[in-house]
Design an enzyme around this catalytic site. Sequence first.
Site, short mmCIF file in Angstrom:
data_model
loop_
_atom_site.label_atom_id
_atom_site.label_comp_id
_atom_site.label_asym_id
_atom_site.label_seq_id
_atom_site.Cartn_x
_atom_site.Cartn_y
_atom_site.Cartn_z
N HIS A 171 -5.80 24.76 -18.91
CA HIS A 171 -4.58 25.68 -19.49
C HIS A 171 -3.55 25.35 -18.51
O HIS A 171 -3.33 25.60 -17.24
CB HIS A 171 -5.20 27.15 -19.37
CG HIS A 171 -4.15 28.26 -19.98
ND1 HIS A 171 -3.64 27.95 -21.34
CD2 HIS A 171 -3.71 29.23 -19.76
CE1 HIS A 171 -2.85 28.94 -21.69
NE2 HIS A 171 -2.86 29.58 -20.47
N ASP A 225 -7.82 22.36 -22.55
CA ASP A 225 -7.69 23.81 -22.49
C ASP A 225 -8.59 24.46 -23.38
O ASP A 225 -8.33 24.42 -24.67
CB ASP A 225 -6.01 23.91 -22.79
CG ASP A 225 -5.67 25.32 -22.58
OD1 ASP A 225 -6.62 26.42 -22.60
OD2 ASP A 225 -4.39 25.69 -22.74
N SER A 229 1.73 29.83 -21.78
CA SER A 229 0.70 30.67 -22.44
C SER A 229 1.36 31.75 -23.26
O SER A 229 2.12 31.32 -24.10
CB SER A 229 -0.25 31.45 -21.40
OG SER A 229 -1.48 32.05 -21.89
#
Length: 606
Positions: free
Chosen positions: A362, A331, A215
């Site tokens: 994710h 995601d 991320s």
Amino acid sequence: MIKFVKNNIAFILIVLSIISVNAQEKTEPIFKDGEAQIVEAFNTPEKWIRHDLFVETTFDTDGDGKLDRMHVDVTRPYQTDTEGLKLPVIYESSPYYAGVAPDVDGVFWNVKHELGKMAEERVHPEVTRLGKRPIISNSQIKTWVPRGYIVVHSCSPGTGLSQGSPTVGGQNESLAPKAVIDWLNGRAKGYTEPYGNEEVKAFWTTGKVGMTGTSYNGTIPLAAATTGVDGLKVIIPVAPNTSYYHYYRSNGLVRSPGGYLGEDIDVLYDYIHSGDESKRAHNNAKIRDTEMKNGMDRITGDYNDFWAGRDYLNQMKPMKAALLMSHGFNDWNVMPEHSYRIYKKASEMGLHTGIYYHQFGHGGPPPIGMMNKWFTHYLHVIDNGVENETNKAWIVREGDKMSEPTPYKDYPNPDAKDVTLYLAGGAPNAGVLAPTKSPNEGKETLVDNYSFSGEALARAEITNHRLLFVTPKLSKDLHISGIPKITVKLASNKPAVNLSVWLVSLPWNEGRRVKTTDNIITRGWADPQNHKSLTKSEPLKPGKFYEISFELMPDDQIIKAGQQIGLMIFSSDKDYTLHPKPGTELTIDLDGTSLTLPVVGGMNGF
């Protein structure tokens, strides 16, 4: 004379024997099948050397007249002290290590307002910094230190004990990790204290660095790589945000990331701003309340210089590090286009690239063995053939384990060919989606109502809040690989309207878990006001038809025989878009609307 020679030979043999014993006792990394192995002498946590320091950067973003210093921690095998061993570095940087803002009412933007209007000001929560010196994080350490690496972490600007201000994609967030890599290579200064003058040298490393993270932590490796910094050999970003415009906007539309309705770039700024409390007022005034407020533009959603400066695709020219991307096709937070656009550009630049995709949400790094081979080759300089592999893409097929991806020559699948599908009407029931075009299908109208979720609209048998067009049942499995594209000819009865498109697999499988996204093939959103330009929107003339073309999110999915593919066109997407008052009418010209699918095998595959 003979006796003298014999004595000397004996002495030499003794010395050589001692040297040989010492050489055998010296600890070195071990490699097998092209991967760094766990070495017992390194796998001694109680003996690891752990310390922190502050690396001086080339910028001052908190306005105190001094160059900002980044807080850095180091974990290394003790042999880097006792045996003079030099090892490469695996480095992860993050804005999250020191804590984040609390989840309080009003922190997100209110999305219930008309398009083209600005919501009332939101709440700005303060972050309470967590953590104490010297250790910033323990991530990566147990995996890589026993395999003969040094692990380094740093807090990004304006977070934790790192000085400066967060900018959420600004230049300082690229230059900060660059400074740390420069320090590891003797080109920047590190200090024992944030304002002290006692220097710390990285005498224990070869200077070769690999970066990874998930991320935001996956964004920073890319940010560092775009500086072209020497020493950064390979990056493995996992679900990275590669463009903040693509994270908070979609083809001109104000669109939230999945799960965070009403979030925008200034919300994320507040969320991570855990740095020095005495500097926050300055940072807020300069970055959040001036630069972001003037640049983010929640009214039109247009692409501008503010967003262009936070799009790493625009900064890739200096990049020379090898790249292994990882992302999930489902995601809906950091959507899969983020990795693909960078992978594609890096491939075009001639860099060594690979991409690992899975069918989940994710996060999700590549298998440890894959990461190990890439790090081993580029950081330990072991010729394991990773750069000569004929397959560049690894995709976890439906139902398979994350550790067992299927290799392909590339992504999209080179055997995928575009198949164009056309619409035949049937509202408020489902119409038809087929590869043959029927003339004079006319127009159909839907009525916007954000209170119905996309899942509910896709499952509904009859509703006037969406238009749905489905293929006949598939007679064989259908493999989609690549980026679907849609052209929509539409008119609205208002100057502004949301446009949402979902591609779904039907019938909806009710046996799956609640709130599943397994039936969703891919999605896309757009602002019809941007039909001519992404940088300049224009109000729609009510009743006038406009044509807009855009891409849906990348996908690689095998849809089973017996299913139907459904194209759903609707307006406000409850979990992603603004929520204008229900009732806006959106009319679709079926003859001017089409969907293009990348199908493995082309029309024969379909």
